[in-house]
Design a protein around this motif. Structure first.
Motif, PDB file in Angstrom:
ATOM      1  N   GLN B 153      38.291  23.690 -31.725  1.00 29.14           N
ATOM      2  CA  GLN B 153      39.515  24.176 -31.553  1.00 29.14           C
ATOM      3  C   GLN B 153      40.752  23.233 -31.291  1.00 29.14           C
ATOM      4  O   GLN B 153      41.758  23.646 -31.854  1.00 29.14           O
ATOM      5  CB  GLN B 153      39.408  25.011 -30.200  1.00 29.14           C
ATOM      6  N   LYS B 181      32.409  29.426 -38.556  1.00 33.33           N
ATOM      7  CA  LYS B 181      32.267  29.361 -37.209  1.00 33.33           C
ATOM      8  C   LYS B 181      33.610  28.944 -36.613  1.00 33.33           C
ATOM      9  O   LYS B 181      33.780  29.258 -35.220  1.00 33.33           O
ATOM     10  CB  LYS B 181      31.006  28.535 -36.637  1.00 33.33           C
ATOM     11  N   ALA B 182      33.903  27.881 -36.774  1.00 35.69           N
ATOM     12  CA  ALA B 182      35.091  27.098 -36.282  1.00 35.69           C
ATOM     13  C   ALA B 182      36.652  27.747 -36.328  1.00 35.69           C
ATOM     14  O   ALA B 182      37.639  27.165 -35.969  1.00 35.69           O
ATOM     15  CB  ALA B 182      35.222  25.727 -36.623  1.00 35.69           C
ATOM     16  N   GLY B 183      36.482  28.702 -37.196  1.00 38.55           N
ATOM     17  CA  GLY B 183      37.542  29.427 -37.360  1.00 38.55           C
ATOM     18  C   GLY B 183      38.571  28.669 -38.340  1.00 38.55           C
ATOM     19  O   GLY B 183      39.956  28.882 -38.395  1.00 38.55           O
TER      20      GLY B 183
END
Lengths: 314, 314
Positions: B153, B181-183
Motif C-alpha cells: 500500500q 492483489k496489490a492494486g
C-alpha cells in the motif's frame, strides 16, 4: 439510539445471528447513530480473546484457521471468524477464492464467519475490524479469529485489533526476508511453520528463532516457533495449547493493553475527523474551490491547506 | 520565512545540491517554517515530469532505473531520482541493499539521487514524496523518477506523486495475480516486462494485455506493454520513447491533473491535522487521560472519541 438500532441490538442479545450480521453492516457503513450503538454494544462486551492470523499468500492460513476452529469447537468453545479479503480492483468487492474452503466450518454450530474487504472500510480497516470484533464479542462468542490473506500494510494494521498475532510461514518461499520487509516480524507473538512436511522446515524454524535475537525491543520475550501440517491437522492441537498459554501471558501485560486502547482511540478520532472533513467539503464545496484556484495557478496547495485547517480547528 | 530557510532556498536557486539536500531534510522533518518555505518553493516549480516506477521485488527496478537514467542523460536531460526504500524494522532506517547498484549513476553529473524510507515520514509517505519532488523540480531538474522497492500500500500511495506510473513485471513470478492483489494494476500507465530474455515473457506480456480488458474504468485507454532486458540495456531506449509519448498524452488530461491536486490537498490537510492532534495531546495529556478512563472501565472509547472531536472541531 433510534428504534432500528435498538431492535437489532436487542435481537442480537437474544442470540439472533441475523441481527448481528445486520448490525455489523450498519456499523461498517457508518449509518447515522452508529457511535451511540457502539457505546451500547461496548457495555456488553466481555473482552473475548482475539487471535490474529497473518502470513504470506499460500502459507495455508485458511486451512490452518479451519483446523484451529475444529480444535476450539471440540473444546466446546464458540468461535467468531473475521476473514479479511483483499479487494478486487475490478469490482471493489472481496476476492472470495480463498474463502471457498471455509464453507465446511461455517456450517458448524456456534461458528460465525464474517468476510471484510480490505478496501472501502469507511473508518479505516483496523477501526472497522475492531468494531466487528466488539459486536461479535457482545454477541457472546468465546474466541474470535481474524484471518488475513496478504502481508501488506493493510494486514499489519488489521492485526492491531488482535490480542495475539500468529504469523504463518511456509518453507521454501523465502519467508524470512519477506516477513522482515513487510514489518510482520515486529507484530508476531507466535510463529507457525505450516506445511511442515516440506523440505526446509527445520531451517525456516531455526531462522525464525535466530532472527528474534536481532530485534531489540522484543529481546525480553521469546516468540514460540511451532510446526503444523494443517491439511492433516498435525500439530494444530499443540499450537492451540501454546496459544492459550501465550494469550494469558500477554493479557497480563498492562502496557500492551494501554497501547492498544491508545491506538484505537487515536484512530477513532482521526477517522471521524476525516469523515467530518469529507462531509463538510461535500456540502460547502471548499475543496473544489481550492483545487480550481491551484489549477488556475492563483494559489498554492500549502496556503490553501493552511486556510482550510484554520477554518476547521478550534 | 526565517533566515535559515531563506539562505537555503537562495543557495538552492544558485545551484547548490547541498542546500537542496538540507532543504529536503528540513521539510521532511517538518521543522517550523516548512509550510512557508514550501510556498516559496512552489513559486519556482516548472512542473517537471514525474515518472513513478514500481513492481514486485526482484523485477529489476533499480537496474531499469539505472539504464533509463543513462538514456535520459544521453539525451542531455538532468535527472532527479527519489528512491523509496522499505524501512528496516530493526533500525527504523532504510534497507539500502538495493541501492548499492545505483552508485554508478549517482556519480553522473546532473543526476541527483535521494533515498527516502517508507516509515517515519512525518506527514505521510505520499505527502513527503510530493514535497521532495517539488524541491527537486524547483532546483531545476528536467525529469524526476520515483522508484519503489515493494508492491504494498505504501508503494501505491507514493505513486500518487507521479504523472505517469510504470509497473515493472518479470516472467515466472506469477506477477499477474500479484499485481491485481496489490492494486498496482489500477495505477499502471505503462507495463514493462523486464528480464525479457526469460521463459514466459510472451505469455506475461499477453496476460497484461488481456487483463486490461477487464478493468472497466481503464477501458478508454490502452496501457502499453513493453519488453526490456535492463542488464544489457535492450529495449530501454524504446521504453523511454514510449514514455514521453504517453506522458504528453496524460498531461493533457485535465481531469487527471485535478484529481492529483485534490488528493494532494486532502492529504496535506489531513496530515497537518494529525500533527496538530499529536502536538495537542502531547501538551494537554487528554489522550492519556482518555486511555486511563477506558482502562479503568469508567468510559468507552466511542464516547471519549466524541468528546475529543467536539473539543477540536469548530
Amino acid at each position: 439510539m433510534n428504534n432500528d438500532w435498538k431492535t437489532l441490538t436487542d435481537k442480537m442479545q437474544d442470540g439472533s445471528v441475523l441481527a448481528m450480521s445486520r448490525l455489523i453492516t450498519k456499523v461498517e457503513n457508518r449509518e447515522p447513530g452508529w457511535l451511540n450503538a457502539m457505546q451500547t454494544i461496548y457495555g456488553k462486551i466481555k473482552r473475548t480473546p482475539v487471535i490474529g492470523l497473518t502470513g504470506s499468500p499460500g502459507a495455508g492460513k485458511s486451512t490452518l484457521t479451519n483446523e484451529m476452529t475444529r480444535v476450539l469447537y471440540s473444546m466446546g468453545l464458540s468461535v467468531g471468524i473475521v476473514a479479511i479479503d483483499p479487494s478486487s480492483p475490478f469490482t471493489g468487492g472481496a476476492l472470495l477464492g480463498d474463502r471457498l474452503r471455509m464453507t465446511d466450518i461455517s456450517t458448524l454450530e456456534n461458528v460465525f464467519v464474517r468476510s471484510m474487504a480490505t478496501r472501502g472500510a469507511m473508518g479505516g480497516l483496523s477501526v472497522a475490524a475492531r468494531d466487528v470484533v466488539k459486536i461479535i464479542d457482545a454477541f457472546g462468542k468465546d474466541i474470535i479469529l481474524i484471518e488475513t490473506v496478504g502481508v501488506g500494510q493493510d494486514e499489519v494494521e488489521v492485526m492491531r485489533a488482535a490480542d495475539l498475532v500468529v504469523v504463518v510461514c511456509v518453507p521454501g518461499q523465502g519467508d524470512g526476508i519477506q516477513a522482515i520487509k513487510a514489518g510482520i516480524m515486529e507484530i508476531a507473538d507466535i510463529f507457525v511453520v505450516n506445511k511442515a512436511d516440506r523440505d526446509g522446515t527445520d531451517q525456516l524454524a531455526m531462522d525464525l528463532e535466530s532472527m528474534q535475537m536481532l530485534i531489540p525491543d522484543k529481546a525480553y520475550k521469546e516468540i514460540p516457533v511451532l510446526k503444523t501440517i494443517s491439511t492433516t491437522g498435525k500439530g494444530v492441537k499443540e499450537f492451540v495449547e501454546t496459544l492459550f498459554v501465550k494469550l494469558k501471558e500477554l493479557r497480563q501485560e498492562k502496557s500492551r493493553q494501554e497501547k492498544r486502547i491508545k491506538e484505537e482511540l487515536v484512530e477513532l478520532v482521526e477517522k471521524e475527523i476525516e469523515r467530518f472533513l469529507i462531509n463538510k467539503w461535500d456540502k460547502d464545496g471548499s475543496l473544489e474551490k481550492g483545487v480550481n484556484k491551484i489549477v488556475a495557478g492563483e494559489e498554492n496547495p500549502y496556503s490553501i491547506a493552511q486556510d482550510m485547517i484554520s477554518s476547521i480547528i478550534k
